[in-house]
Every structure is written in C-alpha cells, then in structure tokens.
Design a protein around this motif. Structure first.
Motif, PDB file in Angstrom:
ATOM      1  N   ALA A  15      60.584  60.358  -4.045  1.00  0.00           N
ATOM      2  CA  ALA A  15      60.270  59.355  -5.069  1.00  0.00           C
ATOM      3  C   ALA A  15      59.025  58.553  -4.662  1.00  0.00           C
ATOM      4  O   ALA A  15      58.151  58.288  -5.508  1.00  0.00           O
ATOM      5  CB  ALA A  15      61.471  58.439  -5.277  1.00  0.00           C
ATOM      6  N   ARG A  16      58.925  58.157  -3.422  1.00  0.00           N
ATOM      7  CA  ARG A  16      57.736  57.430  -2.979  1.00  0.00           C
ATOM      8  C   ARG A  16      56.493  58.298  -3.082  1.00  0.00           C
ATOM      9  O   ARG A  16      55.416  57.819  -3.448  1.00  0.00           O
ATOM     10  CB  ARG A  16      57.915  56.958  -1.542  1.00  0.00           C
ATOM     11  CG  ARG A  16      58.905  55.806  -1.371  1.00  0.00           C
ATOM     12  CD  ARG A  16      58.749  55.145  -0.006  1.00  0.00           C
ATOM     13  NE  ARG A  16      58.893  56.104   1.087  1.00  0.00           N
ATOM     14  CZ  ARG A  16      60.052  56.383   1.666  1.00  0.00           C
ATOM     15  NH1 ARG A  16      61.174  55.785   1.253  1.00  0.00           N
ATOM     16  NH2 ARG A  16      60.121  57.265   2.650  1.00  0.00           N
ATOM     17  N   HIS A  17      56.646  59.575  -2.757  1.00  0.00           N
ATOM     18  CA  HIS A  17      55.488  60.469  -2.790  1.00  0.00           C
ATOM     19  C   HIS A  17      54.939  60.626  -4.206  1.00  0.00           C
ATOM     20  O   HIS A  17      53.713  60.732  -4.396  1.00  0.00           O
ATOM     21  CB  HIS A  17      55.882  61.840  -2.224  1.00  0.00           C
ATOM     22  CG  HIS A  17      54.755  62.812  -2.194  1.00  0.00           C
ATOM     23  ND1 HIS A  17      53.797  62.818  -1.197  1.00  0.00           N
ATOM     24  CD2 HIS A  17      54.419  63.827  -3.047  1.00  0.00           C
ATOM     25  CE1 HIS A  17      52.921  63.774  -1.441  1.00  0.00           C
ATOM     26  NE2 HIS A  17      53.278  64.417  -2.556  1.00  0.00           N
ATOM     27  N   ILE A  18      55.805  60.653  -5.214  1.00  0.00           N
ATOM     28  CA  ILE A  18      55.334  60.847  -6.595  1.00  0.00           C
ATOM     29  C   ILE A  18      55.064  59.516  -7.285  1.00  0.00           C
ATOM     30  O   ILE A  18      54.861  59.470  -8.496  1.00  0.00           O
ATOM     31  CB  ILE A  18      56.358  61.660  -7.399  1.00  0.00           C
ATOM     32  CG1 ILE A  18      57.700  60.939  -7.503  1.00  0.00           C
ATOM     33  CG2 ILE A  18      56.544  63.044  -6.776  1.00  0.00           C
ATOM     34  CD1 ILE A  18      58.732  61.690  -8.333  1.00  0.00           C
ATOM     35  N   GLY A  24      64.998  56.987  -5.960  1.00  0.00           N
ATOM     36  CA  GLY A  24      65.679  58.145  -5.394  1.00  0.00           C
ATOM     37  C   GLY A  24      66.989  58.452  -6.098  1.00  0.00           C
ATOM     38  O   GLY A  24      67.258  59.621  -6.441  1.00  0.00           O
ATOM     39  N   PRO A  25      67.866  57.452  -6.328  1.00  0.00           N
ATOM     40  CA  PRO A  25      69.128  57.729  -7.037  1.00  0.00           C
ATOM     41  C   PRO A  25      68.906  58.317  -8.428  1.00  0.00           C
ATOM     42  O   PRO A  25      69.680  59.162  -8.887  1.00  0.00           O
ATOM     43  CB  PRO A  25      69.799  56.369  -7.090  1.00  0.00           C
ATOM     44  CG  PRO A  25      69.233  55.623  -5.922  1.00  0.00           C
ATOM     45  CD  PRO A  25      67.820  56.075  -5.828  1.00  0.00           C
ATOM     46  N   ARG A  26      67.821  57.882  -9.104  1.00  0.00           N
ATOM     47  CA  ARG A  26      67.549  58.409 -10.447  1.00  0.00           C
ATOM     48  C   ARG A  26      67.192  59.898 -10.382  1.00  0.00           C
ATOM     49  O   ARG A  26      67.569  60.682 -11.270  1.00  0.00           O
ATOM     50  CB  ARG A  26      66.417  57.623 -11.092  1.00  0.00           C
ATOM     51  CG  ARG A  26      66.117  58.052 -12.534  1.00  0.00           C
ATOM     52  CD  ARG A  26      65.041  57.179 -13.157  1.00  0.00           C
ATOM     53  NE  ARG A  26      64.741  57.630 -14.504  1.00  0.00           N
ATOM     54  CZ  ARG A  26      63.937  58.651 -14.819  1.00  0.00           C
ATOM     55  NH1 ARG A  26      63.363  59.326 -13.834  1.00  0.00           N
ATOM     56  NH2 ARG A  26      63.728  58.977 -16.092  1.00  0.00           N
ATOM     57  N   VAL A 306      63.789  70.253   4.615  1.00  0.00           N
ATOM     58  CA  VAL A 306      64.561  70.263   3.367  1.00  0.00           C
ATOM     59  C   VAL A 306      63.610  70.557   2.222  1.00  0.00           C
ATOM     60  O   VAL A 306      62.500  70.013   2.164  1.00  0.00           O
ATOM     61  CB  VAL A 306      65.272  68.909   3.140  1.00  0.00           C
ATOM     62  CG1 VAL A 306      65.991  68.904   1.784  1.00  0.00           C
ATOM     63  CG2 VAL A 306      66.259  68.617   4.257  1.00  0.00           C
ATOM     64  N   SER A 307      64.042  71.426   1.308  1.00  0.00           N
ATOM     65  CA  SER A 307      63.262  71.663   0.090  1.00  0.00           C
ATOM     66  C   SER A 307      63.974  71.005  -1.080  1.00  0.00           C
ATOM     67  O   SER A 307      65.206  71.026  -1.174  1.00  0.00           O
ATOM     68  CB  SER A 307      63.094  73.162  -0.167  1.00  0.00           C
ATOM     69  OG  SER A 307      64.328  73.761  -0.524  1.00  0.00           O
ATOM     70  N   VAL A 308      63.183  70.409  -1.970  1.00  0.00           N
ATOM     71  CA  VAL A 308      63.725  69.708  -3.135  1.00  0.00           C
ATOM     72  C   VAL A 308      63.041  70.256  -4.384  1.00  0.00           C
ATOM     73  O   VAL A 308      61.818  70.196  -4.507  1.00  0.00           O
ATOM     74  CB  VAL A 308      63.493  68.190  -3.035  1.00  0.00           C
ATOM     75  CG1 VAL A 308      64.072  67.482  -4.278  1.00  0.00           C
ATOM     76  CG2 VAL A 308      64.110  67.635  -1.755  1.00  0.00           C
ATOM     77  N   ALA A 309      63.848  70.813  -5.303  1.00  0.00           N
ATOM     78  CA  ALA A 309      63.352  71.273  -6.602  1.00  0.00           C
ATOM     79  C   ALA A 309      63.950  70.376  -7.673  1.00  0.00           C
ATOM     80  O   ALA A 309      65.175  70.226  -7.742  1.00  0.00           O
ATOM     81  CB  ALA A 309      63.740  72.720  -6.828  1.00  0.00           C
ATOM     82  N   MET A 310      63.080  69.752  -8.503  1.00  0.00           N
ATOM     83  CA  MET A 310      63.543  68.777  -9.506  1.00  0.00           C
ATOM     84  C   MET A 310      63.421  69.352 -10.906  1.00  0.00           C
ATOM     85  O   MET A 310      62.456  70.045 -11.233  1.00  0.00           O
ATOM     86  CB  MET A 310      62.735  67.491  -9.388  1.00  0.00           C
ATOM     87  CG  MET A 310      62.908  66.796  -8.043  1.00  0.00           C
ATOM     88  SD  MET A 310      62.148  65.165  -8.009  1.00  0.00           S
ATOM     89  CE  MET A 310      60.460  65.579  -8.317  1.00  0.00           C
ATOM     90  N   THR A 311      64.422  69.008 -11.713  1.00  0.00           N
ATOM     91  CA  THR A 311      64.458  69.522 -13.086  1.00  0.00           C
ATOM     92  C   THR A 311      63.279  69.019 -13.905  1.00  0.00           C
ATOM     93  O   THR A 311      62.694  69.771 -14.695  1.00  0.00           O
ATOM     94  CB  THR A 311      65.773  69.107 -13.761  1.00  0.00           C
ATOM     95  OG1 THR A 311      66.868  69.580 -12.977  1.00  0.00           O
ATOM     96  CG2 THR A 311      65.865  69.680 -15.164  1.00  0.00           C
ATOM     97  N   ASP A 312      62.889  67.735 -13.714  1.00  0.00           N
ATOM     98  CA  ASP A 312      61.810  67.173 -14.524  1.00  0.00           C
ATOM     99  C   ASP A 312      60.420  67.503 -13.982  1.00  0.00           C
ATOM    100  O   ASP A 312      59.422  67.008 -14.506  1.00  0.00           O
ATOM    101  CB  ASP A 312      61.970  65.653 -14.665  1.00  0.00           C
ATOM    102  CG  ASP A 312      62.035  64.962 -13.313  1.00  0.00           C
ATOM    103  OD1 ASP A 312      61.996  65.668 -12.278  1.00  0.00           O
ATOM    104  OD2 ASP A 312      62.118  63.714 -13.278  1.00  0.00           O
ATOM    105  N   GLU A 328      57.817  63.076   6.027  1.00  0.00           N
ATOM    106  CA  GLU A 328      56.630  63.566   5.337  1.00  0.00           C
ATOM    107  C   GLU A 328      57.070  64.463   4.191  1.00  0.00           C
ATOM    108  O   GLU A 328      58.061  65.196   4.291  1.00  0.00           O
ATOM    109  CB  GLU A 328      55.724  64.344   6.294  1.00  0.00           C
ATOM    110  CG  GLU A 328      55.142  63.492   7.406  1.00  0.00           C
ATOM    111  CD  GLU A 328      54.061  64.235   8.182  1.00  0.00           C
ATOM    112  OE1 GLU A 328      53.575  65.274   7.668  1.00  0.00           O
ATOM    113  OE2 GLU A 328      53.709  63.777   9.278  1.00  0.00           O
ATOM    114  N   VAL A 329      56.305  64.395   3.104  1.00  0.00           N
ATOM    115  CA  VAL A 329      56.600  65.187   1.911  1.00  0.00           C
ATOM    116  C   VAL A 329      55.384  66.051   1.603  1.00  0.00           C
ATOM    117  O   VAL A 329      54.255  65.559   1.512  1.00  0.00           O
ATOM    118  CB  VAL A 329      56.943  64.294   0.711  1.00  0.00           C
ATOM    119  CG1 VAL A 329      57.240  65.155  -0.528  1.00  0.00           C
ATOM    120  CG2 VAL A 329      58.123  63.385   1.025  1.00  0.00           C
ATOM    121  N   LEU A 330      55.617  67.340   1.438  1.00  0.00           N
ATOM    122  CA  LEU A 330      54.539  68.282   1.143  1.00  0.00           C
ATOM    123  C   LEU A 330      54.905  69.063  -0.116  1.00  0.00           C
ATOM    124  O   LEU A 330      55.824  69.882  -0.104  1.00  0.00           O
ATOM    125  CB  LEU A 330      54.334  69.237   2.315  1.00  0.00           C
ATOM    126  CG  LEU A 330      53.219  70.267   2.151  1.00  0.00           C
ATOM    127  CD1 LEU A 330      51.866  69.571   2.047  1.00  0.00           C
ATOM    128  CD2 LEU A 330      53.232  71.245   3.314  1.00  0.00           C
TER     129      LEU A 330
END
Length: 359
Positions: A15-18, A24-26, A306-312, A328-330
């Motif tokens: 969330a901070r990266h974007i 984050g909870p959202r 960790v990999s994160v794939a978001m619906t939106d 770190e977020v890449l």
C-alpha cells in the motif's frame, strides 16, 4: 525472520509503495493473493579423499628418504584432513621397509640397439635414377646386373668398340658399354653410403647397443611400494524456490535483501534455527555425507520473499522482501500484461512487414 513477514505487514508495504499508506486492510478486502516464496542459496564444498597404492621404480640409486612412510594398510594410516576443503592436495608416502635397490638385469647398463638390430649399420637405399640413361639402359652388356644379357644379341667380344660415348661398366667390366654418367649402375652414387649399400646406424653410432632406458645406463633400479592420499573438492549448489522468481527479482534481492547466513564445517552439525521450515528437508538432504568425505564447508543463505497479486491491479505482481531499511517492494509485470505486450509487439512486426512488402 520468516515470522516477521506477516500478511498485514506485507500488504501495508505494498500500500505504501503504490501511494496508499494505511490502506493495507483495504487491499485484503478488495482481493490480494499472497504467496510465500522463501529464497535459499546453499553452497557446499566437500573434500573427498582417495587412497591408492602402487609399485614404483626409478633408475639408479634413487633417494626417497625424504618421503613420509606408512605401516601396514594405507587405509589405516592417519592423514590430517585439509583445512580448506576447496583446495586440492596430494600426499605421497612410502611403505615402510619396501624400498630396495637391485640389479637391473641388463648388460651393464646397455641394451641391443633396436634400430639396427645390434648390427651397427643400416641398409641404405639406392640413389636416384641416373639423369643421363634414366636407369633404362645403364649398360648395353649387362643392364647393370654384372651378368651378360640373355634377351638381346651382344655387340661383340670384350674390348670391341661399342656405341660412341660409352665407357667401361663398373658391374661387368665390359669396355665401352656403360653410360658415361653412372658407369653401369643405373643410379647416381649414394652420398650417404657411397654405394656400399649400408650406413652407420644414427641411433647407436655403430656401437650396436644403446643405454638401457629403465636403469638410465646405471645397471641398477630402485623399487618401492608407494601410497598416495589425494584430496579433491566436490561442489554442489541448491537454490530455491523452484521455479525461480523473475530474474529482476533475484538480482534485486541479491543486491539489497537482508539475507541471513550461516556456515557449517562438520557433518551432522545442526541446522540454523532461523532457517525457513520449507527448506529444512532440502538442506538436510543436500548435506548428507558422501563416500570419502573428510571435510566440508557449507554456506547457507536464506531470505523471506512474498509475492502479492491484487485484483484491482491485474497488470502487476508485487514482490516483497526484507531489506536493510525495512521491507522492499518490487513490482514486475504480470503474466497477463507480458502476454499482451508480446501480442502488441508481434502485431507491430507484422504491420511493418506488410508495409515493407507494399513499398
């Protein structure tokens, strides 16, 4: 460290990266697929020992007093393992009491010359054909054989005048019958043997014998039972997860990731407690002892990923890992976006080809 990457921390880092801190909870509510891909870099260097014995011989009185000795079976002789398993080494030993100097059995350090078969001379090839008669008719009387020809009539008795320019034949001694150049030989005179038919052997110089190689001409041989203990490094590498994350992720994690590391130097040494549970079985299997292993160095590095794939945001996959300053977020393109981009590129190429064909 693996426990520190909770889902809440991971989603808040994304969330901070974007640009949406505190949401984050959202992200969880809107749909976020979280996959743990802990990274492992395991490098093992083993020192593998081999032991062999063999019969050794050296010419003359060979001094082996400076070599260490062993008693009984070489396999029972204690040898210190190498301090650095990555280095190769070899230790040469002598079986105690096995060294002795004996007569070679040759003729006082000499052996019959193999080149000339102890004759001292070699048969010499005849010289090249005579440039005048070409070896075809060197002598009208004997054809270079020394005996009267039987297939033609002779030109007359010995001493009778023969064809003009002919001379006395060296073979049959007939006057005025031989080629003036080769004098009945049919060939030029051999410069190596002067037409004697043999020459001095170049190997033994006519001595008929040469130095006996096994004893180097000394007439003596030193024999002993030698033992060799060799140490050679064997390397193996294990990298997880498999399949590996994208190259960009691996490179970034390698440069800035807060890897935890440990070094093990003994077989059976316990694994680090902080090692990710997903890696314990693979590491334990890779560290099983090998035949002949006498020393090892094991370097283990591990990093939570960790990999994160978001619906939106279906066009990106966000990879999160701990760095020196926090998480770190890449972001990298998702498979969907990569396929779409590839399709666009393919379409552009086809269009350019069509334009080129019309021009």
């Amino acid at each position: 460290m693996a426990e520190s990457l909770s889902q809440d921390e991971v989603l808040e880092a994304v969330a901070r990266h974007i640009g949406r801190p505190g949401q984050g909870p959202r992200l969880r509510r809107t749909g976020a697929d979280i996959t743990r891909l802990p990274m492992l870099d395991l490098r093992v260097v083993r020192s593998v020992e081999t032991r062999t014995t063999r019969a050794e011989t050296r010419p003359g009185r060979y001094d082996i007093s400076g070599l260490p000795t062993f008693e009984g079976k070489l396999r029972d002789h204690p040898v210190e393992p190498p301090r650095n398993p990555a280095r190769s080494g070899r230790l040469e030993l002598v079986l105690s009491g096995s060294a002795r100097t004996v007569d070679c059995g040759c003729d006082e350090g000499r052996q019959p010359c193999a080149r000339c078969r102890a004759r001292g001379t070699l048969d010499c090839d005849i010289g090249p054909s005579c440039p005048v008669c070409k070896g075809v008719e060197p002598c009208t009387w004997c054809d270079g054989t020394g005996e009267r020809r039987k297939d033609r009539a002779t030109s007359g008795p010995a001493g009778e005048k023969g064809p003009s320019g002919r001379t006395t034949c060296l073979k049959c001694r007939r006057a005025r019958t031989a080629c003036p150049q080769c004098r009945g030989r049919g060939t030029e005179q051999c410069r190596r043997c002067e037409d004697t038919g043999f020459r001095v052997c170049p190997v033994c110089a006519g001595e008929r014998s040469t130095k006996h190689a096994p004893c180097d001409g000394t007439g003596l041989i030193t024999r002993w039972t030698a033992g060799s203990v060799g140490h050679a490094p064997e390397r193996s590498t294990t990298r997880l997860p498999d399949p590996a994350p994208p190259l960009r992720v691996r490179q970034q994690a390698g440069r800035t990731g807060a890897w935890q590391r440990a070094t093990l130097t003994r077989a059976g040494e316990p694994l680090p407690d902080a090692l990710d549970p997903a890696h314990v079985k693979a590491v334990a299997s890779a560290l099983e002892s090998r035949p002949g292993e006498v020393a090892r160095q094991v370097d283990i590095g591990w990093l939570p990923l960790v990999s994160v794939a978001m619906t939106d945001d279906p066009d990106h996959v966000f990879y999160v890992f701990p760095g020196s300053g926090g998480l770190e977020v890449l972001p990298v393109w998702s498979r969907r976006r990569s396929l779409r981009a590839a399709a666009v590129v393919a379409a552009v190429v086809v269009l350019l080809l069509l334009v080129a064909a019309l021009v």
